[in-house]
Each structure stands twice: as C-alpha cells, then as structure tokens.
Design a protein around this motif. Sequence first.
Motif, PDB file in Angstrom:
ATOM      1  N   LEU A  52      64.302  34.952 -10.039  1.00 31.64           N
ATOM      2  CA  LEU A  52      64.169  35.894 -11.151  1.00 31.64           C
ATOM      3  C   LEU A  52      62.697  35.958 -11.531  1.00 31.64           C
ATOM      4  CD1 LEU A  52      67.201  34.823 -13.391  1.00 31.64           C
ATOM      5  CD2 LEU A  52      67.162  36.394 -11.433  1.00 31.64           C
ATOM      6  N   VAL A  53      62.030  37.056 -11.184  1.00 30.33           N
ATOM      7  CA  VAL A  53      60.607  37.245 -11.471  1.00 30.33           C
ATOM      8  C   VAL A  53      60.505  38.004 -12.791  1.00 30.33           C
ATOM      9  CG1 VAL A  53      58.422  38.157 -10.636  1.00 30.33           C
ATOM     10  CG2 VAL A  53      60.124  37.305  -9.008  1.00 30.33           C
ATOM     11  N   LEU A  54      59.977  37.321 -13.799  1.00 30.70           N
ATOM     12  CA  LEU A  54      59.911  37.875 -15.156  1.00 30.70           C
ATOM     13  C   LEU A  54      58.460  38.085 -15.552  1.00 30.70           C
ATOM     14  CD1 LEU A  54      62.538  35.507 -16.840  1.00 30.70           C
ATOM     15  CD2 LEU A  54      62.952  37.645 -15.611  1.00 30.70           C
ATOM     16  N   GLY A  55      58.169  39.246 -16.121  1.00 28.04           N
ATOM     17  CA  GLY A  55      56.833  39.510 -16.626  1.00 28.04           C
ATOM     18  C   GLY A  55      55.967  40.228 -15.600  1.00 28.04           C
ATOM     19  N   GLY A  56      54.744  40.537 -16.051  1.00 24.51           N
ATOM     20  CA  GLY A  56      53.805  41.236 -15.194  1.00 24.51           C
ATOM     21  C   GLY A  56      54.083  42.728 -15.153  1.00 24.51           C
ATOM     22  N   THR A  57      53.212  43.432 -14.488  1.00 23.02           N
ATOM     23  CA  THR A  57      53.369  44.858 -14.270  1.00 23.02           C
ATOM     24  C   THR A  57      53.965  45.084 -12.878  1.00 23.02           C
ATOM     25  OG1 THR A  57      51.126  45.035 -13.368  1.00 23.02           O
ATOM     26  CG2 THR A  57      51.399  45.329 -15.741  1.00 23.02           C
ATOM     27  N   PRO A  58      54.458  46.285 -12.581  1.00 24.01           N
ATOM     28  CA  PRO A  58      54.941  46.533 -11.214  1.00 24.01           C
ATOM     29  C   PRO A  58      53.889  46.251 -10.152  1.00 24.01           C
ATOM     30  CG  PRO A  58      55.708  48.263 -12.688  1.00 24.01           C
ATOM     31  CD  PRO A  58      54.776  47.416 -13.485  1.00 24.01           C
ATOM     32  N   GLU A  59      52.613  46.509 -10.455  1.00 23.54           N
ATOM     33  CA  GLU A  59      51.563  46.236  -9.479  1.00 23.54           C
ATOM     34  C   GLU A  59      51.359  44.741  -9.277  1.00 23.54           C
ATOM     35  OE1 GLU A  59      51.323  48.289 -12.001  1.00 23.54           O
ATOM     36  OE2 GLU A  59      51.362  50.215 -10.935  1.00 23.54           O
ATOM     37  N   SER A  60      51.309  43.967 -10.366  1.00 26.39           N
ATOM     38  CA  SER A  60      51.134  42.524 -10.227  1.00 26.39           C
ATOM     39  C   SER A  60      52.349  41.857  -9.591  1.00 26.39           C
ATOM     40  CB  SER A  60      50.854  41.901 -11.601  1.00 26.39           C
ATOM     41  OG  SER A  60      51.955  42.100 -12.481  1.00 26.39           O
ATOM     42  N   GLN A  61      53.533  42.396  -9.813  1.00 31.13           N
ATOM     43  CA  GLN A  61      54.717  41.864  -9.141  1.00 31.13           C
ATOM     44  C   GLN A  61      54.634  42.075  -7.633  1.00 31.13           C
ATOM     45  OE1 GLN A  61      58.032  43.764 -11.067  1.00 31.13           O
ATOM     46  NE2 GLN A  61      57.936  42.472 -12.883  1.00 31.13           N
ATOM     47  N   LYS A  62      54.138  43.231  -7.216  1.00 25.51           N
ATOM     48  CA  LYS A  62      53.980  43.475  -5.783  1.00 25.51           C
ATOM     49  C   LYS A  62      52.924  42.551  -5.180  1.00 25.51           C
ATOM     50  CE  LYS A  62      55.438  48.323  -5.982  1.00 25.51           C
ATOM     51  NZ  LYS A  62      55.029  49.748  -5.779  1.00 25.51           N
ATOM     52  N   GLU A  63      51.854  42.288  -5.912  1.00 24.63           N
ATOM     53  CA  GLU A  63      50.849  41.340  -5.429  1.00 24.63           C
ATOM     54  C   GLU A  63      51.429  39.936  -5.320  1.00 24.63           C
ATOM     55  OE1 GLU A  63      47.565  41.638  -8.060  1.00 24.63           O
ATOM     56  OE2 GLU A  63      46.909  43.607  -7.312  1.00 24.63           O
ATOM     57  N   PHE A  64      52.276  39.562  -6.262  1.00 25.49           N
ATOM     58  CA  PHE A  64      52.947  38.260  -6.188  1.00 25.49           C
ATOM     59  C   PHE A  64      53.809  38.159  -4.928  1.00 25.49           C
ATOM     60  CE2 PHE A  64      56.913  35.956  -7.032  1.00 25.49           C
ATOM     61  CZ  PHE A  64      56.419  34.681  -7.256  1.00 25.49           C
ATOM     62  N   LEU A  65      54.523  39.215  -4.617  1.00 26.15           N
ATOM     63  CA  LEU A  65      55.361  39.208  -3.416  1.00 26.15           C
ATOM     64  C   LEU A  65      54.514  39.159  -2.151  1.00 26.15           C
ATOM     65  CD1 LEU A  65      58.037  41.861  -4.471  1.00 26.15           C
ATOM     66  CD2 LEU A  65      58.219  39.381  -4.562  1.00 26.15           C
ATOM     67  N   GLU A  66      53.347  39.799  -2.166  1.00 27.71           N
ATOM     68  CA  GLU A  66      52.466  39.724  -1.007  1.00 27.71           C
ATOM     69  C   GLU A  66      51.962  38.305  -0.783  1.00 27.71           C
ATOM     70  OE1 GLU A  66      49.379  42.505  -1.610  1.00 27.71           O
ATOM     71  OE2 GLU A  66      50.655  44.287  -1.408  1.00 27.71           O
ATOM     72  N   ILE A  67      51.617  37.610  -1.865  1.00 28.44           N
ATOM     73  CA  ILE A  67      51.176  36.226  -1.724  1.00 28.44           C
ATOM     74  C   ILE A  67      52.328  35.344  -1.238  1.00 28.44           C
ATOM     75  CG2 ILE A  67      50.218  34.247  -2.963  1.00 28.44           C
ATOM     76  CD1 ILE A  67      48.904  36.200  -4.876  1.00 28.44           C
ATOM     77  N   LEU A  68      53.524  35.626  -1.702  1.00 31.47           N
ATOM     78  CA  LEU A  68      54.676  34.817  -1.315  1.00 31.47           C
ATOM     79  C   LEU A  68      54.991  34.962   0.167  1.00 31.47           C
ATOM     80  CD1 LEU A  68      56.862  32.917  -2.399  1.00 31.47           C
ATOM     81  CD2 LEU A  68      58.255  34.925  -2.925  1.00 31.47           C
ATOM     82  N   THR A  69      54.706  36.122   0.747  1.00 26.60           N
ATOM     83  CA  THR A  69      54.977  36.357   2.169  1.00 26.60           C
ATOM     84  C   THR A  69      53.719  36.241   3.019  1.00 26.60           C
ATOM     85  OG1 THR A  69      54.655  38.734   1.831  1.00 26.60           O
ATOM     86  CG2 THR A  69      56.904  37.879   1.652  1.00 26.60           C
ATOM     87  N   SER A  70      52.664  35.637   2.479  1.00 24.61           N
ATOM     88  CA  SER A  70      51.412  35.552   3.234  1.00 24.61           C
ATOM     89  C   SER A  70      51.557  34.705   4.482  1.00 24.61           C
ATOM     90  CB  SER A  70      50.304  34.977   2.347  1.00 24.61           C
ATOM     91  OG  SER A  70      50.663  33.683   1.863  1.00 24.61           O
ATOM     92  N   ASN A  88      60.911  48.310  -8.323  1.00 28.25           N
ATOM     93  CA  ASN A  88      60.652  47.590  -9.573  1.00 28.25           C
ATOM     94  C   ASN A  88      60.036  48.472 -10.640  1.00 28.25           C
ATOM     95  OD1 ASN A  88      58.197  47.924  -8.281  1.00 28.25           O
ATOM     96  ND2 ASN A  88      57.374  45.991  -8.980  1.00 28.25           N
ATOM     97  N   GLU A  89      60.288  49.761 -10.579  1.00 28.11           N
ATOM     98  CA  GLU A  89      59.704  50.660 -11.563  1.00 28.11           C
ATOM     99  C   GLU A  89      60.527  50.742 -12.844  1.00 28.11           C
ATOM    100  OE1 GLU A  89      56.825  52.062 -11.357  1.00 28.11           O
ATOM    101  OE2 GLU A  89      56.377  51.429  -9.305  1.00 28.11           O
ATOM    102  N   PHE A  90      61.820  50.555 -12.744  1.00 23.08           N
ATOM    103  CA  PHE A  90      62.686  50.735 -13.902  1.00 23.08           C
ATOM    104  C   PHE A  90      63.624  49.533 -14.032  1.00 23.08           C
ATOM    105  CE2 PHE A  90      61.837  54.881 -11.974  1.00 23.08           C
ATOM    106  CZ  PHE A  90      61.134  55.486 -13.002  1.00 23.08           C
ATOM    107  N   ALA A  91      63.804  49.073 -15.265  1.00 21.25           N
ATOM    108  CA  ALA A  91      64.816  48.070 -15.618  1.00 21.25           C
ATOM    109  C   ALA A  91      64.752  46.884 -14.660  1.00 21.25           C
ATOM    110  CB  ALA A  91      66.198  48.706 -15.656  1.00 21.25           C
ATOM    111  N   LEU A  92      65.864  46.604 -13.967  1.00 17.96           N
ATOM    112  CA  LEU A  92      65.963  45.447 -13.079  1.00 17.96           C
ATOM    113  C   LEU A  92      65.633  45.872 -11.655  1.00 17.96           C
ATOM    114  CD1 LEU A  92      66.782  42.451 -12.720  1.00 17.96           C
ATOM    115  CD2 LEU A  92      69.118  43.246 -12.327  1.00 17.96           C
ATOM    116  N   GLY A  93      64.520  45.358 -11.127  1.00 16.86           N
ATOM    117  CA  GLY A  93      64.120  45.668  -9.765  1.00 16.86           C
ATOM    118  C   GLY A  93      64.703  44.676  -8.782  1.00 16.86           C
ATOM    119  N   TYR A  94      64.609  45.037  -7.493  1.00 21.38           N
ATOM    120  CA  TYR A  94      65.187  44.166  -6.459  1.00 21.38           C
ATOM    121  C   TYR A  94      64.440  44.359  -5.148  1.00 21.38           C
ATOM    122  CZ  TYR A  94      68.353  42.231  -2.981  1.00 21.38           C
ATOM    123  OH  TYR A  94      68.876  41.498  -1.938  1.00 21.38           O
TER     124      TYR A  94
END
Length: 534
Positions: A52-70, A88-94
């Motif tokens: 469950l990834v909570l917080g951040g903006t949609p852009e920072s969430q995508k950067e987090f996922l990029e680091i996780l799959t580095s 991840n633009e609206f409500a609950l993203g997946y």
Amino acid sequence: MHRTQTLPTFAQTPRAGNQNIPRSNGTEKKDLWSSMLDSVATGKRLPEKNILVLGGTPESQKEFLEILTSEDSKRPDDRHRKNPPIANEFALGYTYQDVLDADHEDVLARLSLYLVSEPSPSFAPLLKSLLNPRTIPDTLIVILLSWTEPWLWIRQLREWICLLRGIVSSLDDESKAAMEENMQEWQQRRGGTPSYGIGGGPANSDWNVTIPPSQGEWDEGLGLPMCVACHSADKIETLEKERGWREEEFDFILQFMRTILMKHGASLIYTSTASTNSLPTLIHSSLGIHSLLKKQPLKHNVIDRDRVLVPPNWDSWGKIRVLREGFDVEGVSSSWTIEIQDSLRISTEGGPVTETTHGTPPNSSFRDSGVAGALSAYEDTIQDPRHSSLLNGPTKSQQAGEMENLGTQEFLASQLEVIERLKADEEQSQDGKTSKGAGGGSTSGGGEDGNGVIEEKGRVNEHIGPVQFNMGGIQVDAEDMLKRLKDRGTEGTPDRNVETPASPEGKSQNEALASFFAGLMKRGGSSSPRTAHH
C-alpha cells in the motif's frame, strides 16, 4: 438331526446382478485427483505480496516504482519488454511487478501495488477492502514523503497514521487477530533477520530467540509492517545552498523521524533517482522475499545524510542520542502518542474521520490543554519558508532579487501617470521656447514679413530635424537658406527711418525663392525621411 453349514464370508460368491457387488467409489476418486491437482497448482503458484503506497504525487509514485524495479531492469532480455501500466491518477491506483531471482530467470513473487495520494477519509473503505486474514501477513505499508517539503513531514505522517488507525479499528475480529499475530512475529525478528523461505516464513524452525522491545519501540503498532521513504534526497543540497540549512537541521529531522517510527516498528530510507540505494532490498526483505542464489544483506546507514537507511527493529533511543546531543527523545515519543490519539475520532458509522484537515489550526487541542505537541515542536524548528517570510518580512536576498508582481491594471495606471508627467514637462518646456522666441523677434525689430513663410513648430521640428536637399552635389539646409534670404532682404535698408525704394525685380526674386524653400520645408515636414533629394 441336520446341521446347517455356514460358509465363510470370503467363500460366499454372490450371484451376477447382486446389489452387494463391491465396486470402486467415484466420489473418492474424484476427491483424490482434486487434491493432487490442487497440491501441484499450489506448488507452482507465485507468492503474492501487497504494498500500500500512501502519499506523494502521481509523478513521485512513478519514480518510486522505477527505483523499486531498478534491479530487475538490468536484465538484458527485458530491454524491449513493456512495463505494466500504472493507473494512479484517480482515487485508488494499481499496478503490479514481478520480483526476479538473482539470475533473472525465476520469478520469486508478484507484487500488487495499490497507490493513494491523499489521506482523505473517503478512501478508507477502499483500503479496508484490501485487509483480510488472508492478505494481512503479506502486506506492507509504504508512506512517501518528499525532500521538496520536509517541513510538512510530521503533519503528513500524522494524517496517514490516524487514517490507518481508524481503518484497523473498524476491521472484524478475525482480521484483528491476524494483525496481532503478525505483529508478534515482527517483534520476534528483533534478534536479527532469520533466513526466510520464498513464501516469507522462517526456514529454520530453531529460530526461537526472542528479544523484548526496547524503550519507546512498538508502543503504537498498526498491525502491519511500515516503511517511510523520503524521496528526492538530491534536494538536500538545494536546501543547504538556497535555504541556508546546516547540519543541525538535517540531524534534527533524522532524530525526530527515527523516534516516531520506532513507536510503530517502521523502517526509514532516503531515496533518489540520481543515485542507487537499497530500497528494493528493504522492501523485499520486509515482505519476506529473498533470493536463493544471492544474499543481499541489509546494512544500516545513519552517517550519509542523503543515503539514510534504518532497518526495522534496529534503532533505539541510545543510537538516536548519539547522532546529536540535546535532543529530547522521551519528550518527542510521549508527545507523539498524545498527538495521534487526540487527532483520531471514530464516527458513529464506524468509519475513520481525521481532524487534521488543512483548514484546522495545528495542535489546537494541545494549545488548549497546555501540552506541547510533537507537530508544533517540529514545525517551530523546521519552518515553512513561505509562512516565515510572511511573518518576518522579506530577507535581503529576496529584496535584492525579487520584485513584486503587479496586476495588469495597476501597471497600466502607473505608466499612465508617468506618461502624463512627461507630457506636462514637455509642454512646459515648449511654452518656454515659444515665449523666448517671441521676445527675441520684438527686439530684432521687424520680425517676419507676410511672405507666406511657415513658422517653426518646436515639437515637430525636434523630431524631424533640419530639411536638407541636394543641389548640384552640395547638401543645402533649407532653414539656413531662408534665413539668408531674409537677411538679404533687410541688408538694403540699414536705417529703418529712411525709406528707400526697393527694386521690383529683386523683391519678386526674393519672394519666389522664399516661397520655393518654404514649399521644400512643408514637403519635408510631412514626409518621414530626414533628407530630401532633388
């Protein structure tokens, strides 16, 4: 006397068509094959983990996922492979990710990532549906913070934790029991990191060493493991150069965060897309995903300020005090407990409602009761530069390099005043020149005669300049020529009282020349070029 002989049971052969003929049971065969197929399918099924990834903006969430799959992106065969879509633009993203082994051949587990940007109570039912006795042991909470706004960290943490506490309190008894068991298992890992199997459970059954939590640790467990990722650590240098931050501010933030996260048994990491970090190792180890080919140890780091890593169950108050003296660990720990308890309110419907909206003044309850809250203590030291500039006024650098942005109408009104002032000054100077010219003409005695010569107009002549023309290869000034003709007409009468008859031919010649040059001046005044060529 006749005896009746009874044959043994196995000797009694029933006749054909008898109902007692033993035959195989189809139901038992079906159950046998079903159990075998289920066991094989279970052995080949990928372990499923939830984040469950909570917080951040949609852009920072995508950067987090990029680091996780580095780590997985280094596989050469996956260069042309498309990444799973991220909604991840609206409500609950997946989105989802596959965790590969060290040789990039086998898939160890599949991660299902659910993303929420705002700690709104409206999203609580969406998160609640993801927590049940089956998913709780394989779920990790990640809270994203950003180094672009470190002064909002404690406020954001309070909002998310209060939202999670409200969700946990509204779960059913079976889910709460699963969370309690999950927390006991996490607390037992304090002695070290056991060797996990692929599914996440300890592979060694002899792992029975239990070390009790230290002071201030696991006081406010949420029932789920938690990790706080502070993204954009490359902005630390910007804060130091532009905001004038020193090591004291950075150490204070780190000590404050470590003290709070100890109470929830959470880990802490600083991440950045500009440099490599241990985020994949931390996330995978927290979910019990470990490679069988290559062991990646999780090493703590509290020295490098842009690569901080505090693993779960590692920190203590003594280690926090060592970073910098004078930090009140006990006071922050106790005030944080009061902070999150006072900020949470359960509605009558059973859903979580937080009182930490942006419109509510921070720590109003603590100020009323006279108790200093953790949030106020943090924000008094790490101040928002926007609020501090309004209270203290602009700094010298701001006064020198920044200008107030006026509205369009205000700017035009100010320019109109400048134009009117310049226009008045110009008219005043022109009036002075006109009066001076009139006085000079009366003293010279005679002024201009009625030959139709056009008088000068100061403002036009200043912009146009002298009218010139080419006569036989020589540039001749028309004004100078008119002046000479006037002087030529007056040279024949030195004494004004003595009347001398003028020659008709000379007079007509002078008038013709005067009218000719006057026409040239009129034509030159109406045209834009400064020089007329004839």
